[in-house]
Scaffold this active site. Sequence first.
Site, PDB file in Angstrom:
ATOM      1  N   TYR A 184       7.540  -9.626  -5.394  1.00 49.73           N
ATOM      2  CA  TYR A 184       6.055  -9.142  -5.393  1.00 49.73           C
ATOM      3  C   TYR A 184       5.196  -9.651  -4.362  1.00 49.73           C
ATOM      4  O   TYR A 184       5.294 -10.758  -3.968  1.00 49.73           O
ATOM      5  CB  TYR A 184       5.545  -8.988  -6.919  1.00 49.73           C
ATOM      6  CG  TYR A 184       4.946 -10.186  -7.386  1.00 49.73           C
ATOM      7  CD1 TYR A 184       3.476 -10.648  -6.972  1.00 49.73           C
ATOM      8  CD2 TYR A 184       5.784 -11.458  -7.776  1.00 49.73           C
ATOM      9  CE1 TYR A 184       2.973 -11.776  -7.504  1.00 49.73           C
ATOM     10  CE2 TYR A 184       5.356 -12.478  -8.061  1.00 49.73           C
ATOM     11  CZ  TYR A 184       3.929 -12.913  -8.044  1.00 49.73           C
ATOM     12  OH  TYR A 184       3.509 -13.890  -8.365  1.00 49.73           O
ATOM     13  N   CYS A 185       4.100  -8.715  -4.334  1.00 48.76           N
ATOM     14  CA  CYS A 185       2.974  -9.078  -3.247  1.00 48.76           C
ATOM     15  C   CYS A 185       1.616  -8.795  -4.156  1.00 48.76           C
ATOM     16  O   CYS A 185       1.428  -8.468  -5.102  1.00 48.76           O
ATOM     17  CB  CYS A 185       3.063  -8.828  -1.876  1.00 48.76           C
ATOM     18  SG  CYS A 185       2.987  -6.943  -1.751  1.00 48.76           S
ATOM     19  N   ARG A 186       0.557  -8.374  -3.265  1.00 47.04           N
ATOM     20  CA  ARG A 186      -0.490  -7.861  -3.774  1.00 47.04           C
ATOM     21  C   ARG A 186      -0.528  -6.510  -4.272  1.00 47.04           C
ATOM     22  O   ARG A 186      -0.729  -6.149  -5.408  1.00 47.04           O
ATOM     23  CB  ARG A 186      -1.794  -8.098  -2.725  1.00 47.04           C
ATOM     24  CG  ARG A 186      -2.971  -7.681  -3.235  1.00 47.04           C
ATOM     25  CD  ARG A 186      -4.193  -7.812  -2.127  1.00 47.04           C
ATOM     26  NE  ARG A 186      -5.398  -7.214  -2.517  1.00 47.04           N
ATOM     27  CZ  ARG A 186      -5.626  -5.587  -2.308  1.00 47.04           C
ATOM     28  NH1 ARG A 186      -4.456  -5.036  -1.698  1.00 47.04           N
ATOM     29  NH2 ARG A 186      -6.591  -5.155  -2.592  1.00 47.04           N
TER      30      ARG A 186
END
Length: 131
Positions: A86-88
Site C-alpha cells: 500500500y501507499c497513500r
Amino acid sequence: MNKIYACMLAMLGMNYAWGQQAFENTDVEGFARLIANSDVVVLDVRTDSEYVEGHIEKAINIDFKKKDFVEKATSTLPADKTIAIYCRSGRRSAGAATLLTSKGFKLVNLKGGIIAWTEAQKPIVTPTDEK
C-alpha cells in the site's frame, strides 16, 4: 499496406498487454483479511516521513521514490510469501507492485491506499506505538 496492418496489430497487442495487471487489487476489508494471515508481509512504499505519521501495524517501509527501491525490496522481502502492498492512495503501490511482480513476487495492492484504510477507521500505528 500489409506492413501498416502488421504495425497496427502489434500496437494493439502491446496496448492489451500493458493493460493487464500481474497483481491483484483489493478493497480495505479484503486487505484487512489478508494481512491477518501471519504468512503475509505488509509493505508500505511511502516516504519515510509519510510512514512515521502513521502506518499499518508491522508494515515494512521501503520508499518507492528512492533509486534503490527494487534492490532494497528484492533483498528484504521473502519471495515465497504474499506481499500486501500500500501507499497513500494506491497509485505508487500499483507501480511498485508492477515492478516487483516482474521480479517474481506475488502482490496484493490496497485500492485507495492508507487514505481508504483510515477512512474505514482501520487502525494505524506510529513508530513510538511499536516500541
